[in-house]
Every structure is written in C-alpha cells, then in structure tokens.
Design an enzyme around this catalytic site. Sequence first.
Site, PDB file in Angstrom:
ATOM      1  N   THR A   1      91.292  44.268  -1.660  1.00 27.61           N
ATOM      2  CA  THR A   1      92.788  44.620  -2.261  1.00 27.61           C
ATOM      3  C   THR A   1      93.618  44.136  -3.899  1.00 27.61           C
ATOM      4  O   THR A   1      93.163  42.918  -3.713  1.00 27.61           O
ATOM      5  CB  THR A   1      93.859  44.916  -1.559  1.00 27.61           C
TER       6      THR A   1
ATOM      7  N   SER B   1      97.751  46.890   5.760  1.00 28.01           N
ATOM      8  CA  SER B   1      98.118  45.907   6.273  1.00 28.01           C
ATOM      9  C   SER B   1      99.041  45.232   6.701  1.00 28.01           C
ATOM     10  O   SER B   1      99.685  44.862   6.231  1.00 28.01           O
ATOM     11  CB  SER B   1      96.955  44.956   4.569  1.00 28.01           C
TER      12      SER B   1
ATOM     13  N   ASN C   1      91.591  38.313  10.467  1.00 25.89           N
ATOM     14  CA  ASN C   1      92.085  37.232   9.067  1.00 25.89           C
ATOM     15  C   ASN C   1      94.169  37.917   8.816  1.00 25.89           C
ATOM     16  O   ASN C   1      94.499  38.974   9.587  1.00 25.89           O
ATOM     17  CB  ASN C   1      91.279  38.624   8.482  1.00 25.89           C
TER      18      ASN C   1
ATOM     19  N   LYS D   1      95.346  54.651   3.140  1.00 24.21           N
ATOM     20  CA  LYS D   1      94.702  53.731   3.948  1.00 24.21           C
ATOM     21  C   LYS D   1      95.417  53.511   5.289  1.00 24.21           C
ATOM     22  O   LYS D   1      96.236  53.342   4.559  1.00 24.21           O
ATOM     23  CB  LYS D   1      93.975  52.485   3.610  1.00 24.21           C
TER      24      LYS D   1
ATOM     25  N   MET E   1      94.588  36.913   5.363  1.00 24.05           N
ATOM     26  CA  MET E   1      94.492  36.975   4.046  1.00 24.05           C
ATOM     27  C   MET E   1      96.048  36.251   3.157  1.00 24.05           C
ATOM     28  O   MET E   1      96.175  35.841   2.638  1.00 24.05           O
ATOM     29  CB  MET E   1      93.281  37.594   3.621  1.00 24.05           C
TER      30      MET E   1
ATOM     31  N   GLY F   1      88.672  44.295   0.899  1.00 26.25           N
ATOM     32  CA  GLY F   1      88.254  43.189   1.475  1.00 26.25           C
ATOM     33  C   GLY F   1      87.043  42.198   1.530  1.00 26.25           C
ATOM     34  O   GLY F   1      87.667  40.823   1.897  1.00 26.25           O
TER      35      GLY F   1
ATOM     36  N   ASN G   1      92.601  50.538   9.015  1.00 27.46           N
ATOM     37  CA  ASN G   1      93.002  49.578   8.538  1.00 27.46           C
ATOM     38  C   ASN G   1      92.541  48.290   9.970  1.00 27.46           C
ATOM     39  O   ASN G   1      92.000  48.854  11.145  1.00 27.46           O
ATOM     40  CB  ASN G   1      93.865  49.026   7.651  1.00 27.46           C
TER      41      ASN G   1
ATOM     42  N   ASN H   1      99.218  41.415   7.562  1.00 17.12           N
ATOM     43  CA  ASN H   1      99.174  40.590   6.599  1.00 17.12           C
ATOM     44  C   ASN H   1     100.183  40.153   5.307  1.00 17.12           C
ATOM     45  O   ASN H   1     100.767  38.495   5.118  1.00 17.12           O
ATOM     46  CB  ASN H   1      97.627  39.589   6.075  1.00 17.12           C
TER      47      ASN H   1
ATOM     48  N   THR I   1      83.507  44.318   9.111  1.00 16.93           N
ATOM     49  CA  THR I   1      83.112  42.920  10.215  1.00 16.93           C
ATOM     50  C   THR I   1      81.634  43.477  11.104  1.00 16.93           C
ATOM     51  O   THR I   1      80.696  42.553  10.494  1.00 16.93           O
ATOM     52  CB  THR I   1      83.650  43.036  11.153  1.00 16.93           C
TER      53      THR I   1
END
Length: 345
Positions: free
Chosen positions: A91, A185, A116, A223, A118, A68, A252, A187, A324
Amino acid sequence: MYKAIIRPILFWFDPEKVHYFTFSLIRTLSKLPGCKSLFKKMYMVEDKKLERELFGLTFKNPVGLAAGFDKDAKLYNELSNFGFGFIEIGTLTPKPQDGNPKKRLFRLKEDSAIINRMGFNNGGVVEAVERLKNPSTSLRARGVLIGGNIGKNKVTPNEEAVKDYEICFNALFDYVDYFVVNVSSPNTPNLRALQDKEPLTELLKALQVLNFQKPKSKPILLKIAPDLTNEQLDDIIDIVKTTKIDGVIATNTTISRDGLQSKNRSEVGGMSGKPLKSRSTEVIKYLSEKSNKAFPIIGVGGIHSAEDALEKIEAGADLVQLYTGFIYEGPKLITSINKALLQKV
C-alpha cells in the site's frame, strides 16, 4: 529445494531483515546471465486457456501477488519472472512514512502464518511512480498487469482521508492497470472505521468522480477485512452497486487468533496464512452468492496449495492472490496452481 533447504535457512533470521535480503538476492540473481530465463522456464506456465477477462483487462493467468510484498514497486519486474499474471504494489500513501516501530513482523511457524503490524511503511507514492515510469521495467509487453494499492497516511485524520486517496489515485493513474482501495488494514489507527457504509461510500464516490474525468477510466476495487459481519458484507454489496466500482478483494489480514498454536500468537497486528483460509473463503462465497455474482472477486487469504486456490475459485473468486503462501511454499506454488487450473479446463 526451496522448502527443504532455502526456507529453513531464511527462517532462522528476523522476518523483516530476511524480506529485504531476499529482495536483494532476487535482484542480483536476475542480473546474472541466464538466470532470468531459468526462472521463467522453471515457474511460468504459458497457455491461452489460463487467460481471464475482467473489468476490461486481460489477465494472462489468474494468479497474482498481493499487496504488501513489493510495497514500493522495487521488484515487480523481477517477481514477474516467477509466473504471476498480475502484481499489486503498495500500500502506497501520499507522503513517505516509516510505519510502526520494529519489531513488527512475526512468523507463526506452527500455524504456517504471519502476524504483521507494519503500518503502511513506504517511501511515498511519488517515489514509486518514478520507478514505474522506467520503460525498461514495463511489464505490459509481457502481459503482466500492475495493480496500485492505495491508503492514507497515519497522521491524516479520517475526516480528511479522501484527499490522501485522491492524491495517490492521480499520481499512479498513468502507471497502473487497476486500483485497490485499502481501508481494511488493522495496523493504521482508525483506518477500518472507513469501512463503515457512509464514509466508504463517500470515499469511493470521490474516486469515481476523478476516474470518470480521465480520458479512459480504470478499474477500482475495494479490499475488505475478513472480520466483517454478514450485515457489514451486505453493506459492501450495496456500496459496490451504488458507487459502481469494479470489484472486491477478499480478504485482508485478520485480528482473530482463533485456533492458533504458535507461542507468539498474541502479537498485535493482522494475521495472514493458513488459519485465514476458511474465513476468507466464507466471505468470498457469501459475497458471490448474496450478490448473485454481480461483481468480480479476487480471493486472497490462506492459499498454500493448488487445492486452496481451487477452493477460492469454486466459492466465487475470479482471480486469486498469494502472499504468505508464497513465503512459506515458494514460487513453485504459482506453477502448481496454474497447472491445476489447466487440468480443470
């Protein structure tokens, strides 16, 4: 200096713009005479006692950079000078995609967290491979391993997802040391449905078929999300055993917002940072104990200090990854973790 001067300045600006500005700055500084050596002197901890042997690979130290951060394999060489033992790119998806509409990256300063959404924005796996081919940027001579984190394109329906993962796997195979299958993820619409037992088993078995057709197979890790129930984690343990993949990355980002203080805490997306630490550690501990340490675990989520990293390792993690925490604490965090690990030897 980073936390006192550099971070406050960077945090005045849009997080995504700052990310790309920081990339340019690190790349420029790394080209200046003496800067690369200075970074190494400041942040690298070289000691054989830090080495870890896992799934046939030797990690020079157990602190890695999570996927990421360097999605498109544009800065992995320069980032290695900060003392990471391994760097995970991605990714990556088969086709380039822009990801979700901006604004899609948010700092939660009061919580030392990031949200995020993204959406797997990347230039596509073929473009990344061209960068990885460049022999002048090979990290193997320095012992820094590269992981390839792979996913599916947003427009690809889940029924056809296996093909996307196979494309990425074949394209990256000669240029990474291990693979990470990202189905966790929040997202990409419906992506987490691939964590269900049946589709996930099918996906991992298909990748293993490809893997064992190669002259020498490479490690495949999964993951997972921190939001899985214990029953779902039991399924993960069974899937790892059934498919014979090499390990799990826990975890994640989370969709939970429990206990957050920041005003923008309700933004949609995956949350990472300090508030994720406890849940991530719980997942690591559960997987490690319930499986009787049947497979390696890479611990990631909420590591902002050496103590946080040691807590993950005590819970059952064999390696740790930063994301982070690297943004909030700076590269000195890598140094402090490796030094703390040496003191435990």
